[in-house]
Motif scaffolding. Structure first.
Motif: not given
Ligand SMILES: [Zn+2]
Length: 259
Positions: A30, A41, A164, A32, A159, A44
């Motif tokens: 997705e 993600d 992040e 970011h 987000h 991560e």
């Molecule tokens: Zn994320």
């Protein structure tokens, strides 16, 4: 070759071991904001999974890290290009099949290490509890440091914000988009309120349509991020989660487990 990481190890090594705990990270594909990669993600999941499994392995845990599931639930991001969706029921079926595989291989203690807020996994635990002997544990790792969040970070992060972005700066800086002056290509990550106070105050929840909530897919200001903050967060995650993996590995599955 790291013997606790399934993607790197081999049959010759694996067949001589009995693992007690499997860690399955779950990511997403997705946008970011304008500066972090689509795989944030998923990266991560790899990163947190590797750090906590390495630390636990060094402390004697019989733990195996599985490859990260690179897709997650994005029904509310489908107006953003190339967000790739697995419906909650599909994701639940994928996790259920992987859990069933692990059980057949004699691994009952399974930790779902989730990186993506759209992945609702608690219903999977409840459903599998009804028929599987697996002992499932869910960790949304981004939720486990609320007590010290503001000792590290200045801005809230929903987000692609400060938290992040700090992890990205610490561990994959080459994938961050920057302007010629070095600043992030990101916007401020502002989010729009709905027309209903009850929703804005959190008394009533919705699944938020991301193209109406955000300007460029970011929810949280990333501009105060730093690599140092990312490293501090990772130390905290390792401290909290590696200890759990060590305890879980040593724990006997008896009729009163986990009490
Ligand atoms: Zn994320």
């Amino acid at each position: 070759m790291r013997p606790w990481k399934l993607a790197e190890t081999n049959y010759g090594t694996v067949k001589q071991q009995q693992f007690e705990v499997a860690v399955l990270p779950l990511g997403a594909t997705e946008p970011h904001n304008l500066h972090l990669p689509y795989s944030a993600d998923t990266l991560e999941g790899d990163l947190v999974g590797e750090r906590i499994c390495e630390a636990a392995h060094q402390r004697g845990a019989k733990v195996i890290l599985l490859p990260t599931v690179p897709y997650g639930t994005q029904t509310n991001q489908m107006n953003l290009p190339l967000a790739l969706n697995l419906n909650p029921s599909t994701l639940g079926a994928v996790v259920g099949d992987l859990v069933d595989s692990l059980v057949r291989h004699g691994i009952l203690k399974i930790v779902l290490l989730n990186s993506h807020g759209g992945n609702e996994l608690k219903p999977v635990l409840r459903e599998l509890y009804g028929w599987s002997p697996a002992k499932l544990f869910l960790c949304n790792w981004y939720n486990i440091f609320a007590d010290v969040y503001h000792e590290i970070f200045a801005e809230k992060d929903d987000h692609a914000g400060e938290m992040e972005t700090s992890l990205a700066m610490a561990y994959y800086p080459e994938l961050i988009a920057r302007n010629p002056d070095g600043s992030l290509t990101a916007d401020e990550g502002r989010t729009a309120p709905t027309r209903f106070e009850a929703i804005n105050r959190g008394w009533v929840s919705i699944t938020r349509p991301w193209h109406l909530l955000t300007t460029n897919a970011g929810a949280g200001n990333p501009h105060a991020a730093s690599a140092e903050k990312g490293r501090r967060l990772m130390e905290l995650l390792v401290d909290r989660l590696a200890t759990f993996l060590v305890e879980l590995s040593a724990a006997k599955v008896d009729e009163r487990f986990p009490y």
